[in-house]
Scaffold this motif. Structure first.
Motif, PDB file in Angstrom:
ATOM      1  N   ALA A   1      -3.618   4.314  -0.513  1.00 17.43           N
ATOM      2  CA  ALA A   1      -3.929   3.671  -1.804  1.00 17.43           C
ATOM      3  C   ALA A   1      -3.346   2.266  -1.785  1.00 17.43           C
ATOM      4  O   ALA A   1      -2.237   2.059  -1.315  1.00 17.43           O
ATOM      5  CB  ALA A   1      -3.333   4.479  -2.956  1.00 17.43           C
ATOM      6  N   VAL A   2      -4.117   1.304  -2.277  1.00 18.36           N
ATOM      7  CA  VAL A   2      -3.625  -0.075  -2.359  1.00 18.36           C
ATOM      8  C   VAL A   2      -2.899  -0.231  -3.702  1.00 18.36           C
ATOM      9  O   VAL A   2      -3.463   0.039  -4.754  1.00 18.36           O
ATOM     10  CB  VAL A   2      -4.790  -1.077  -2.264  1.00 18.36           C
ATOM     11  N   LEU A   3      -1.621  -0.626  -3.635  1.00 15.21           N
ATOM     12  CA  LEU A   3      -0.831  -0.753  -4.858  1.00 15.21           C
ATOM     13  C   LEU A   3      -0.877  -2.171  -5.402  1.00 15.21           C
ATOM     14  O   LEU A   3      -0.875  -2.388  -6.601  1.00 15.21           O
ATOM     15  CB  LEU A   3       0.633  -0.379  -4.596  1.00 15.21           C
TER      16      LEU A   3
ATOM     17  N   ILE B   1       0.844  -1.197   0.000  1.00 14.36           N
ATOM     18  CA  ILE B   1       0.000   0.000   0.000  1.00 14.36           C
ATOM     19  C   ILE B   1       0.878   1.246   0.000  1.00 14.36           C
ATOM     20  O   ILE B   1       2.086   1.167   0.216  1.00 14.36           O
ATOM     21  CB  ILE B   1      -0.934   0.040   1.238  1.00 14.36           C
ATOM     22  N   MET B   2       0.270   2.381  -0.278  1.00  9.91           N
ATOM     23  CA  MET B   2       0.966   3.650  -0.191  1.00  9.91           C
ATOM     24  C   MET B   2       0.169   4.541   0.752  1.00  9.91           C
ATOM     25  O   MET B   2      -1.034   4.717   0.569  1.00  9.91           O
ATOM     26  CB  MET B   2       1.082   4.304  -1.562  1.00  9.91           C
ATOM     27  N   VAL B   3       0.863   5.073   1.785  1.00 16.46           N
ATOM     28  CA  VAL B   3       0.192   5.901   2.771  1.00 16.46           C
ATOM     29  C   VAL B   3       0.696   7.327   2.640  1.00 16.46           C
ATOM     30  O   VAL B   3       1.902   7.560   2.565  1.00 16.46           O
ATOM     31  CB  VAL B   3       0.475   5.387   4.200  1.00 16.46           C
ATOM     32  N   GLY B   4      -0.226   8.280   2.587  1.00 17.09           N
ATOM     33  CA  GLY B   4       0.140   9.687   2.527  1.00 17.09           C
ATOM     34  C   GLY B   4       0.056  10.296   3.918  1.00 17.09           C
ATOM     35  O   GLY B   4      -0.953  10.141   4.608  1.00 17.09           O
ATOM     36  N   PHE B   5       1.149  10.961   4.355  1.00 17.07           N
ATOM     37  CA  PHE B   5       1.182  11.566   5.691  1.00 17.07           C
ATOM     38  C   PHE B   5       1.276  13.078   5.583  1.00 17.07           C
ATOM     39  O   PHE B   5       1.968  13.612   4.712  1.00 17.07           O
ATOM     40  CB  PHE B   5       2.401  11.073   6.477  1.00 17.07           C
ATOM     41  N   GLU B   6       0.609  13.762   6.529  1.00 13.17           N
ATOM     42  CA  GLU B   6       0.851  15.188   6.687  1.00 13.17           C
ATOM     43  C   GLU B   6       2.150  15.314   7.469  1.00 13.17           C
ATOM     44  O   GLU B   6       2.602  14.346   8.077  1.00 13.17           O
ATOM     45  CB  GLU B   6      -0.307  15.821   7.460  1.00 13.17           C
TER      46      GLU B   6
END
Lengths: 199, 196
Positions: B120-122, B106-111
């Motif tokens: 997002a699941v890759l 997965i891809m995790v977006g962090f502040e």
């Protein structure tokens, strides 16, 4: 002449439908048809390979010594499969990912080798191309129908358009491998019930 | 009509197979060269799409500033995002080998403060209809706006705060493990080089 061509084309769709009547190419048929779109994609990829390999085999049929015909056919088929794989990865990456391992496995789809050996190796270019188109379209229809059936029952959607809410409980069994066998059996029964006049 | 065939002598067989394999090799070489660029472009486009779905607005090129970090048996990627040279967050990939069938990536977006923006699941090969629902909005929703420093990234069955997918606890667990890996990598990266 035209009548014969039409007959040749239609036999692949109805009388000798590769999936429902001849039960050829069961590996991709059962493996990828968890949704209508996957079935359609696999069907079209197979149709392309079948058409191209039938054309080439028919063109060079008089040049191939009988004893090495199978390796020759396989090399031709494998080349077209690799072409399909590369083109899909480049231009339709979404489908490429969905179909995964089943694309290289088109090589061993016995439908394609079967048509090369049983038809293209003995018939003219035009007849072979028409035969491939008929068989290919029959394969596309069968896979799409199977995919649609499994998607509707198992996921409550068709071509990714949902007609039930996301939390609704569906027959998940139909998207799982056992559902492939069950759906195929019923579809094959219905197909034969209505198309084969003599038992 | 009886097919007339070339006789199966040794010389004929060798020659014909040689010719066919040669033609096949040349064709494939050409097609490969022809699709090389579109393939790379397609991969890049997919990465960019995932990045823009998990990151706040940015105007740098995260793909070119990627940092690869070795974690476990594989490596993960760290994509910093900037808006006019101000650090606005980062996307970090995470993976788990404990999926129901194959790896979950997965891809995790962090502040900047570590709050999860989106996931997002890759890559996943989970059971269709059960584990694949990890891509669904109703599952991902619960992670948004949570900061893993105060949000236990484990499924409820394991004492955490994540509501697992019905019938797919293993898949949910793998998802959480991957998310935690991404978070830890993000924190490490921030401690090593703040705001980078």
């Amino acid at each position: 002449m035209a009548q014969a061509l039409k007959q040749n084309f239609l036999k692949g769709i109805i009388k000798e439908n590769p999936v429902f009547v001849m039960l050829l190419g069961m590996c991709p048929t059962l493996g990828v048809t968890s949704s209508a779109f996957n079935g359609l994609g696999m069907g079209v990829a197979t149709l392309f390979v079948l058409l191209m390999s039938n054309i080439v085999v028919s063109l060079i049929r008089s040049q191939i010594p009988a004893k090495v015909r199978i390796p020759a056919f396989i090399v031709i088929i494998a080349s077209f499969v690799t072409v399909v794989e590369m083109v899909l990865e480049a231009y339709i990456p979404f489908l490429y990912e969905q179909l995964g391992i089943f694309i290289p496995l088109i090589v061993v789809n016995c439908l394609i080798l079967g048509r090369a050996e049983a038809f293209a190796a003995k018939n003219t270019l035009l007849d072979s191309a028409v035969d491939a188109l008929g068989m290919g379209v029959g394969f596309v229809i069968a896979l799409t129908a199977l995919g649609a059936t499994r998607e509707i029952l198992g996921n409550g959607s068709l071509f990714d358009l949902r007609f039930v809410s996301e939390d609704a409980s569906t027959f998940i069994l139909f998207i799982l491998p056992p559902g492939a066998f069950i759906a195929l059996a019923y579809l094959a029964y219905l197909f034969n019930r209505f198309t084969q006049k003599s038992a | 009509m009886k097919p007339k065939r070339r006789a199966s002598t040794l010389a004929n067989m060798v020659l014909v197979l040689l010719a066919i394999t040669l033609a096949a090799g040349v064709t494939l070489g050409f097609v490969n060269q022809w699709t090389l660029e579109p393939k790379a472009a397609a991969q890049r486009a997919r990465k960019l799409e995932a990045l823009s779905s998990v990151l706040p607005e940015f105007n740098n090129q995260p793909v070119d500033q990627v940092v690869r970090l070795a974690v476990g048996r594989d490596s993960i990627e760290y994509y910093p995002a900037y808006m006019d040279d101000t650090f606005v967050g980062a996307a970090v990939t995470g993976y788990s080998e404990k999926g129901y069938s194959g790896n979950v990536r997965i891809m995790v977006g962090f502040e900047p403060d570590g709050t999860i923006l989106n996931i997002a699941v890759l890559e996943q090969k989970e059971t269709p209809g059960l584990g694949t629902k990890m891509k669904g909005e109703s599952f991902i929703r619960q992670f948004r706006g949570q900061n893993p420093s105060g949000f236990d990234l484990r499924v409820e069955k394991d004492g955490g705060e994540v509501d697992a997918l019905a019938g797919a606890t293993i898949s949910s667990r793998a998802f959480c493990e991957a998310a935690l890996m991404a978070y830890e990598a993000y924190v490490d990266q921030q401690n090593a080089q703040p705001d980078k």
